[in-house]
Design a protein around this motif. Structure first.
Motif, PDB file in Angstrom:
ATOM      1  N   GLY A   9       5.675 -11.426  -2.769  1.00  7.68           N
ATOM      2  CA  GLY A   9       4.253 -11.168  -2.556  1.00  7.68           C
ATOM      3  C   GLY A   9       3.766 -11.499  -1.156  1.00  7.68           C
ATOM      4  O   GLY A   9       2.581 -11.421  -0.864  1.00  7.68           O
ATOM      5  N   PHE A  10       4.686 -11.888  -0.261  1.00  4.23           N
ATOM      6  CA  PHE A  10       4.289 -12.219   1.115  1.00  4.23           C
ATOM      7  C   PHE A  10       4.262 -10.962   1.966  1.00  4.23           C
ATOM      8  O   PHE A  10       5.204 -10.180   1.970  1.00  4.23           O
ATOM      9  CB  PHE A  10       5.253 -13.247   1.731  1.00  4.23           C
ATOM     10  N   THR A  11       3.160 -10.794   2.689  1.00  2.00           N
ATOM     11  CA  THR A  11       3.044  -9.635   3.569  1.00  2.00           C
ATOM     12  C   THR A  11       2.948 -10.064   5.021  1.00  2.00           C
ATOM     13  O   THR A  11       2.927  -9.241   5.918  1.00  2.00           O
ATOM     14  CB  THR A  11       1.794  -8.806   3.221  1.00  2.00           C
ATOM     15  N   ASN A  12       2.859 -11.364   5.260  1.00  4.26           N
ATOM     16  CA  ASN A  12       2.797 -11.852   6.629  1.00  4.26           C
ATOM     17  C   ASN A  12       3.499 -13.198   6.691  1.00  4.26           C
ATOM     18  O   ASN A  12       3.066 -14.159   6.062  1.00  4.26           O
ATOM     19  CB  ASN A  12       1.340 -11.991   7.077  1.00  4.26           C
ATOM     20  N   ILE A  13       4.601 -13.234   7.409  1.00  9.45           N
ATOM     21  CA  ILE A  13       5.316 -14.508   7.484  1.00  9.45           C
ATOM     22  C   ILE A  13       5.445 -14.949   8.931  1.00  9.45           C
ATOM     23  O   ILE A  13       5.556 -14.132   9.844  1.00  9.45           O
ATOM     24  CB  ILE A  13       6.700 -14.454   6.790  1.00  9.45           C
ATOM     25  N   LEU A  14       5.398 -16.252   9.097  1.00  4.96           N
ATOM     26  CA  LEU A  14       5.496 -16.837  10.431  1.00  4.96           C
ATOM     27  C   LEU A  14       6.939 -17.283  10.642  1.00  4.96           C
ATOM     28  O   LEU A  14       7.493 -18.034   9.833  1.00  4.96           O
ATOM     29  CB  LEU A  14       4.548 -18.032  10.538  1.00  4.96           C
ATOM     30  N   ILE A  15       7.529 -16.816  11.733  1.00  7.14           N
ATOM     31  CA  ILE A  15       8.904 -17.214  12.052  1.00  7.14           C
ATOM     32  C   ILE A  15       8.843 -18.458  12.925  1.00  7.14           C
ATOM     33  O   ILE A  15       8.285 -18.433  14.026  1.00  7.14           O
ATOM     34  CB  ILE A  15       9.635 -16.100  12.823  1.00  7.14           C
ATOM     35  N   MET A  16       9.419 -19.540  12.439  1.00  3.31           N
ATOM     36  CA  MET A  16       9.403 -20.776  13.220  1.00  3.31           C
ATOM     37  C   MET A  16      10.342 -20.640  14.421  1.00  3.31           C
ATOM     38  O   MET A  16      11.235 -19.801  14.430  1.00  3.31           O
ATOM     39  CB  MET A  16       9.794 -21.974  12.344  1.00  3.31           C
ATOM     40  N   PRO A  17      10.145 -21.493  15.425  1.00  2.00           N
ATOM     41  CA  PRO A  17      10.852 -21.257  16.705  1.00  2.00           C
ATOM     42  C   PRO A  17      12.363 -21.475  16.665  1.00  2.00           C
ATOM     43  O   PRO A  17      13.055 -21.042  17.571  1.00  2.00           O
ATOM     44  CB  PRO A  17      10.183 -22.254  17.656  1.00  2.00           C
ATOM     45  N   ASP A  18      12.889 -22.133  15.627  1.00  3.10           N
ATOM     46  CA  ASP A  18      14.352 -22.303  15.549  1.00  3.10           C
ATOM     47  C   ASP A  18      14.958 -21.075  14.885  1.00  3.10           C
ATOM     48  O   ASP A  18      15.704 -21.159  13.919  1.00  3.10           O
ATOM     49  CB  ASP A  18      14.703 -23.569  14.760  1.00  3.10           C
ATOM     50  N   ALA A  19      14.625 -19.896  15.420  1.00  6.95           N
ATOM     51  CA  ALA A  19      15.047 -18.641  14.803  1.00  6.95           C
ATOM     52  C   ALA A  19      16.440 -18.277  15.288  1.00  6.95           C
ATOM     53  O   ALA A  19      17.112 -19.081  15.922  1.00  6.95           O
ATOM     54  CB  ALA A  19      14.038 -17.552  15.132  1.00  6.95           C
ATOM     55  N   LEU A  20      16.870 -17.045  14.980  1.00  6.21           N
ATOM     56  CA  LEU A  20      18.195 -16.598  15.399  1.00  6.21           C
ATOM     57  C   LEU A  20      18.360 -16.818  16.901  1.00  6.21           C
ATOM     58  O   LEU A  20      19.426 -17.134  17.388  1.00  6.21           O
ATOM     59  CB  LEU A  20      18.391 -15.136  15.011  1.00  6.21           C
ATOM     60  N   GLN A  21      17.264 -16.640  17.673  1.00  6.09           N
ATOM     61  CA  GLN A  21      17.259 -17.147  19.042  1.00  6.09           C
ATOM     62  C   GLN A  21      16.069 -18.102  19.167  1.00  6.09           C
ATOM     63  O   GLN A  21      15.058 -17.909  18.500  1.00  6.09           O
ATOM     64  CB  GLN A  21      17.176 -16.020  20.095  1.00  6.09           C
ATOM     65  N   THR A  22      16.227 -19.133  19.988  1.00  2.00           N
ATOM     66  CA  THR A  22      15.166 -20.124  20.124  1.00  2.00           C
ATOM     67  C   THR A  22      13.963 -19.507  20.840  1.00  2.00           C
ATOM     68  O   THR A  22      14.096 -18.932  21.927  1.00  2.00           O
ATOM     69  CB  THR A  22      15.691 -21.336  20.920  1.00  2.00           C
TER      70      THR A  22
END
Lengths: 418, 311
Positions: free
Chosen positions: A78-91
């Motif tokens: 049910g999520f339509t907007n998610i926040l990607i935290m900075p420790d992602a696949l690239q910083t």
């Protein structure tokens, strides 16, 4: 583009003052309340609840997850907007990384993704990231989550500097000096098991630090993933004095305690750790009285082999997108009151307001961005045939209450449960 | 032999055992202790069985005692230490264990610095797992030999007052002894500095005391634990010298004990730190009896676990 007519659903959107049973059309990707009987796909959603799409304030885009699988997993929850935290696949500590991520989002994302940049370079806490440039490259917030700048001067300067760009700062409150080797909440359960090292104090000290800095500088801070009852008390008191802070907890901290780690289940290793029932109850009260503003998922995928090791060696982190709404619904149903208005505020309206995202909820002419929830459904969550590529869930093979039947994002139907 | 109350293939800790199961191991241990003293009667109960000692953390006493115990039962023993295992090449514990199983182990004795790793192994592979010490969690064979030694000297431990003194927080020996002794009806006091003996241990059925004199005064036995200075951050107490000054058991403080109070120590002893050298060698100290009893107790554990049939 297919047009739809959803009939008989209960539409709940407190941001629009909406709570009524009425038909809803999606015409050309936009919401309408006054469609006609023309060429539309009709779907009977009577008995179900139509709510604004959920927004998450903390998700880690880590392997084995990809933007495509994260999209599917989020949409299924049910999520339509998610926040990607900075420790992602690239910083996410430089504009190039933000732009590269944005290209991948455009290519693979089927829902809205927002990016959270680093507050400090590499989230190491010793030097500020180029916050203005990050904002220009497209971040909507900055954070060092799941780290926290241990240097208070850098933390305070970062807040002051970010405020200039109207850039929200999300703080994951953890005093490392008292929790560096912590792998579990220091309570009776961990003591018995011979583990521990992450006391409530580690969180509460940095919640107090955030409150003090916020009050002195007059700038807002959002505290994420509150796990300790004492921290809830501190936030309540600060809010009563109009300190401009907001805070969230996670769905699992609302529902579960450190009893989960008995048996050394590495999938019960969360960041921050699950705590005791008194903490869980304080979090529950904090949700009900508005001390805690929202609920995040803290979605953090891990490879199966990373978790199939000794308890102290396993990385913390649990999945959240596909289970959060059912878990929160079950918990908030226990109050005996209808929970949907509160859920819409906790998991959609307030997170969007904190991130200053545009979007008007379920309103005439707005892009379709909502979910259809079946409160009567009972379903068993099986990570093996779920949408995330990871399996590290606290709710594996458990029966959950209420399921997401359908999700619309960016005007399109992005999920429909078979 | 009466092993009716024993149905387990693994010994992971004493928390999960009943008083009957503990009694079963101790009874079996006394049978083996008698057999050891008459060398003509060699037990051949584990003839043809392969016991693997997987010691991923340094150990002298426990590893050797398990080896001797297994050999006394005519088992084949293979010992693997941390440095010689593939774990140093990046292999995970799970893979190491599956390989050991594939090589035909009938039981694995494991020592590991991670709490919960024996349980993890027992869920991963269908081979009896014997916990020889996991992090700060449990060290069941040590507690069983401690209780065996106490019973030899005190008769039953029921109603007896046992004080465990020292670094309790980081001690698997203390936890296993607490479970075992309380299940058998002893009253256990945990003593030492407040940072190493948190009050929360009361929730596990112990009395907690930070007053040395009070904790020694009416004890029937005192079990000293080594200060694991290599394990802790220095913040738990100021220095070893300060510890010795405030909590070391010296000749003067031994006057607070009843004349017949036993002194136990699981080793290795740091003479002059937690205990005066003279006291460690005194007649009331049963430290070397503990070591000797460790063989019979471990024979009992290996015998019971390695011969339990699959359900």
């Amino acid at each position: 583009m297919t047009d739809y007519c959803l009939t008989g659903g209960r539409i709940v959107d407190p941001s629009q003052g909406l709570d009524e049973i009425r038909d809803l059309w999606v015409l050309g990707g936009r919401v309408s309340f006054k469609g006609n009987e023309s060429e539309v796909e009709r779907m009977d959603v009577s008995g179900k609840v139509v709510m604004p799409g959920l927004a998450d304030l903390r998700g880690h885009l880590r392997e084995p997850e990809s933007l495509a699988s994260a999209s599917m997993s989020a949409a299924a929850g049910g999520f339509t907007n998610i926040l990607i935290m900075p420790d992602a696949l690239q910083t996410l500590d430089n504009p190039g990384a933000i732009r590269l991520m944005q290209e991948n989002i455009t290519r693979h994302g089927t829902i809205c993704f927002s990016q959270c940049g680093c507050l400090t370079m590499g989230s190491r806490g010793d030097k500020l990231a180029p916050l203005g440039s990050l904002k220009e490259a497209g971040v909507v917030a900055v954070s060092d989550c799941p780290n926290s700048s241990q240097n208070t001067e850098i933390f305070a300067r970062g807040l002051e500097y970010a405020a200039m760009f109207d850039l929200p700062v999300i703080e994951f409150p953890r005093d490392l000096s008292i929790s560096e080797e912590g792998i579990a909440h220091d309570g009776p359960t961990a003591l018995k098991m011979g583990v521990g090292g992450y006391p409530r104090m580690a969180e509460e000290l940095f919640v107090q630090r955030a409150i003090t800095v916020s009050r002195n500088l007059g700038v807002g801070i959002h505290l994420t993933s509150i796990s300790s009852g004492g921290a809830v008390d501190l936030i309540r008191e600060a809010k009563s004095k109009y300190v401009p802070i907001t805070a969230d907890t996670t769905a699992h901290h609302l529902a579960l305690t450190d009893a989960q780690i008995l048996g050394y289940d590495t999938n019960a290793k969360t960041m921050p750790p699950l705590r005791e029932d008194e903490d869980r109850q304080a979090i529950f009260e904090g949700i009900l009285d508005g001390t805690l503003d929202c609920i995040c998922t803290a979605h953090e995928p891990c490879h199966e082999h990373e978790k199939q090791v000794e308890f102290d060696l396993a990385p913390p982190g649990v999945l959240g997108y596909e289970t959060a709404l059912s878990v929160v619904y079950e918990e908030l149903s226990n109050t005996g009151k209808d929970p949907f208005g509160l859920i819409a505020r906790l998991m959609s309206e307030t997170p969007r307001r904190i991130l200053k995202l545009s979007g008007q909820g379920i309103a005439e002419g707005e892009a379709a961005d909502f979910l259809v929830f079946d409160p009567a459904a009972r379903w068993t969550y099986n990570p093996r045939d779920a949408h995330s590529k990871a399996k590290n869930s606290l709710f594996a093979d458990q029966e959950l209450k209420g399921s997401v039947d359908m999700t619309f994002a960016l005007g399109e139907k992005v999920f429909h449960r078979e | 032999m009466e092993i009716d109350s024993w149905h387990r293939k693994s010994l992971l800790g004493l928390e999960e055992l009943s008083a009957d199961e503990i009694g079963c191991i101790l009874k079996q241990a006394s049978v083996f202790k008698r057999e050891i003293s008459s060398p003509d009667e060699q037990s051949r109960y584990l003839k043809g069985k392969r016991i693997v000692n997987l010691f991923l953390e340094p150990s002298t006493r426990t590893r050797i005692a398990f080896e001797i115990a297994a050999k006394s039962l005519c088992a084949d023993v293979i010992s693997i230490s941390g440095k010689s295992s593939s774990l140093t090449k990046g292999e995970t514990l799970k893979d190491t264990a599956m390989n050991i199983k594939a090589l035909g182990a009938d039981a694995i004795v494991v020592r590991h610095s991670s709490a919960g790793s024996p349980l993890f192994l027992s869920k991963t592979i269908d081979v009896p797992i014997i916990n020889a010490g996991d992090g700060a969690h449990e060290h069941p064979s040590q507690a069983l030999l401690d209780i065996f030694t106490l019973q030899e000297n005190l008769g039953s431990v029921a109603g007896k007052k046992i004080t465990i003194l020292g670094d309790i927080l980081f001690s698997r020996v203390a936890r296993s002894n607490l479970w075992g002794l309380t299940k058998l009806g002893a009253e256990v006091t945990l003593a030492g500095p407040s940072t190493l003996v948190p009050k929360q241990f009361e929730g596990m059925g112990a009395r907690v005391s930070h007053d040395l004199r009070d904790s020694l005064a009416d004890a029937d036995a005192v079990m000293l634990l080594r200060i694991q200075h290599e394990r802790q951050s220095s913040s738990h107490f100021p220095s070893l010298a300060e510890y010795t000054t405030m909590f070391g058991l010296n000749m003067a403080r031994s006057q607070w004990l009843k004349p017949d109070t036993l002194i136990l120590h699981p080793g290795p002893i740091n003479r002059g730190v937690e205990i005066d050298s003279e006291l460690a060698d005194s007649p009331r100290a049963v430290i070397l009896d503990q070591v000797k009893n460790g063989i019979a107790v471990r024979m009992a554990i290996l015998y019971l676990c390695a011969t339990t049939e699959n359900d």
